[in-house]
Write an enzyme that holds these catalytic residues in place. Structure first.
Site, short mmCIF file in Angstrom:
data_model
loop_
_atom_site.label_atom_id
_atom_site.label_comp_id
_atom_site.label_asym_id
_atom_site.label_seq_id
_atom_site.Cartn_x
_atom_site.Cartn_y
_atom_site.Cartn_z
N HIS A 205 -4.17 4.79 -14.72
CA HIS A 205 -4.08 3.59 -13.91
C HIS A 205 -4.41 3.82 -12.44
CE1 HIS A 205 -0.27 5.40 -12.83
NE2 HIS A 205 -0.24 4.59 -11.79
C1 UD1 Z 1 1.48 0.47 -8.66
C2 UD1 Z 1 1.86 1.59 -7.70
C3 UD1 Z 1 1.65 2.94 -8.38
C4 UD1 Z 1 2.37 2.99 -9.71
C5 UD1 Z 1 1.90 1.82 -10.56
C6 UD1 Z 1 2.52 1.76 -11.92
C7 UD1 Z 1 1.43 1.14 -5.34
C8 UD1 Z 1 0.56 1.48 -4.18
N1 UD1 Z 1 1.01 1.60 -6.51
O1 UD1 Z 1 0.09 0.56 -8.91
O2 UD1 Z 1 2.15 3.96 -7.55
O3 UD1 Z 1 2.10 4.21 -10.35
O4 UD1 Z 1 2.22 0.61 -9.85
O5 UD1 Z 1 1.92 0.76 -12.68
O6 UD1 Z 1 2.44 0.51 -5.15
N2 UD1 Z 1 -1.41 -6.40 -12.38
C9 UD1 Z 1 -1.15 -7.32 -13.37
N3 UD1 Z 1 0.13 -7.60 -13.70
C10 UD1 Z 1 1.18 -7.02 -13.07
C11 UD1 Z 1 0.93 -6.09 -12.05
C12 UD1 Z 1 -0.35 -5.79 -11.72
O7 UD1 Z 1 -2.07 -7.85 -13.97
O8 UD1 Z 1 2.34 -7.32 -13.43
C13 UD1 Z 1 -2.80 -6.04 -12.05
C14 UD1 Z 1 -3.37 -6.89 -10.93
O9 UD1 Z 1 -4.72 -7.10 -11.22
C15 UD1 Z 1 -3.23 -5.98 -9.72
C16 UD1 Z 1 -3.43 -4.59 -10.34
O10 UD1 Z 1 -2.85 -4.70 -11.63
O11 UD1 Z 1 -4.15 -6.29 -8.73
C17 UD1 Z 1 -2.78 -3.49 -9.56
O12 UD1 Z 1 -1.38 -3.77 -9.36
P1 UD1 Z 1 -0.64 -3.16 -8.07
O13 UD1 Z 1 0.80 -3.52 -8.07
O14 UD1 Z 1 -1.41 -3.49 -6.83
O15 UD1 Z 1 -0.77 -1.60 -8.23
P2 UD1 Z 1 -0.71 -0.66 -9.52
O16 UD1 Z 1 -2.09 -0.16 -9.75
O17 UD1 Z 1 0.03 -1.26 -10.66
#
Ligand code: UD1
Length: 365
Positions: A205
């Protein structure tokens, strides 16, 4: 002691659960749970509250996804009035996600004590958003709880006074130990038609692995070769699924006969899946620790780790993202038994130790 406990993203939920339980068992605590809403999908958030018996959040900031700056700013904007309203003695943050630094920074400016659980870990790679979050959060924390000796060394080198640093073990492992028996009963292997030690598990991820189609394509070349020998279960983070769809890699993976592409799994199913696997390939931080305790070989698709004890004592190896290196490490893991041991204090009691230290500290102030 009134404490606002912050969680926001998937890996936070298993860290906050044993802490909430320890606080609720002690009459001296008034513990509130704040969910920032960084993760909000059923599979990325609610499933964990159910599996881990987490109380419903007292406050949900509902920030959702956005760029780093916007997400961090939104959390800060919404957390500040909560702090002003609740007037806690301390804000407790866990791990290294955007919710961690955002809430810590709000507390610092309001002169509220900050407690950081999982402090001191360093990858020394500032291109990782988590590394920036870790360094900054530790710099403004009043009490720093550490999982492994490298964390104590890092904080000491950065000038953190010794009386703020406490090596207490690993709250994520508290949850693993508390849930292991229940996870055993999960029927996930039957549902996926897998047999114990007859498959591998993949998770990806991180931006560094999944945002560049060349890197993502390369690791998938390695997965293609591995699945011909060993079936692979691959629960997909939403970000990974989106990127794979856009680059066409998803269709390639779907066509591989040994590849099981899955939606994100809940905690119990995932614990059962990893604990029965022959090998795990991942770019996660927490999974390096979980496989160390489970004694399952872990090939980490990164060049560095902030959790060196998983290599020195555990079952973890850094293999990077080059297909040949991944395949070489996979072949050697298939051949030999790995010697490993469980790190000191990873015994399921870390949250209890933290609750004791916090109370003593608060009483002495
Ligand atoms: C975040 C954390 C990372 C952790 C990871 C676990 C930061 C900088 N990163 O990364 O350290 O290892 O969580 O998963 O805080 N999205 C969804 N549904 C959700 C959440 C996210 O669809 O419930 C998608 C969205 O398109 C979003 C992308 O995932 O833009 C990334 O989500 P985000 O919370 O920005 O960071 P993670 O990559 O999940």
């Amino acid at each position: 002691m009134k404490v606002l406990n912050v969680c926001g993203a998937r890996p936070n939920f298993m860290k906050i659960a044993p802490l909430m339980r320890a606080f609720q068992q002690r009459a001296d605590y008034d513990a509130r749970l704040v969910h920032t809403g960084q993760h909000y999908d059923e599979a990325m958030s609610k499933a964990f509250f159910d599996d881990l018996n987490l109380p419903r959040p007292d406050i949900n900031l509902e920030v959702g996804s956005a760029s780093h700056a916007v997400q961090t700013a939104r959390i800060m904007e919404r957390f500040e009035p909560v702090c002003l309203d609740e007037r806690p003695d301390a804000v407790l943050v866990v791990g290294d996600v955007n919710s961690t630094i955002a809430c810590a920074l709000v507390a610092a400016k309001l002169h509220i004590a900050i407690i950081h659980v999982e402090a001191g870990l360093r990858s020394f790679d500032r291109t990782m958003p988590e590394e920036v979050n870790r360094v900054l959060t530790d710099a403004i924390s009043d009490l720093l709880f550490v999982t492994e000796p490298s964390g104590v060394e890092n904080l000491t080198r950065e000038g953190v006074p010794a009386d703020r640093i406490h090596l207490v073990g690993n709250v994520m492992i508290d949850t693993l130990r508390a849930q292991q028996a229940l996870a055993e009963q999960s029927d996930v292997l039957a549902r996926l038609e897998l047999t114990p030690r007859g498959y591998g598990v993949l998770t990806l991820h991180r931006p560094a692995t999944v945002d560049d189609p060349a890197v993502l394509g390369g690791v998938c070349d390695a997965f293609e070769r591995i699945q011909a020998e060993l079936p692979l279960a691959f629960p997909l983070h939403p970000r990974t699924r989106n990127n794979m769809r856009q680059s066409g890699i998803l269709a390639r993976l779907e066509a591989m006969p040994g590849m099981r592409l899955l939606d994100p799994l809940g905690y119990l199913d995932f614990l059962k899946l990893t604990s029965s696997a022959a090998v795990v390939l991942t770019d996660s931080g927490g999974i390096q620790e979980e496989t160390t305790v489970l004694g399952v070989p872990c090939l980490t698709l990164r060049e560095n780790t902030e959790r060196p004890i998983t290599i020195d004592q555990g079952t973890n190896q850094l293999v990077g993202v080059a297909p040949d290196r991944i395949l070489g490490a996979f072949e050697s893991v298939r051949k030999g038994e790995l010697e490993h041991r469980v790190p000191d204090l990873w015994d399921g009691q870390a949250a209890e130790r933290i609750a004791d230290v916090m109370l003593k500290w608060h009483t002495a102030r």
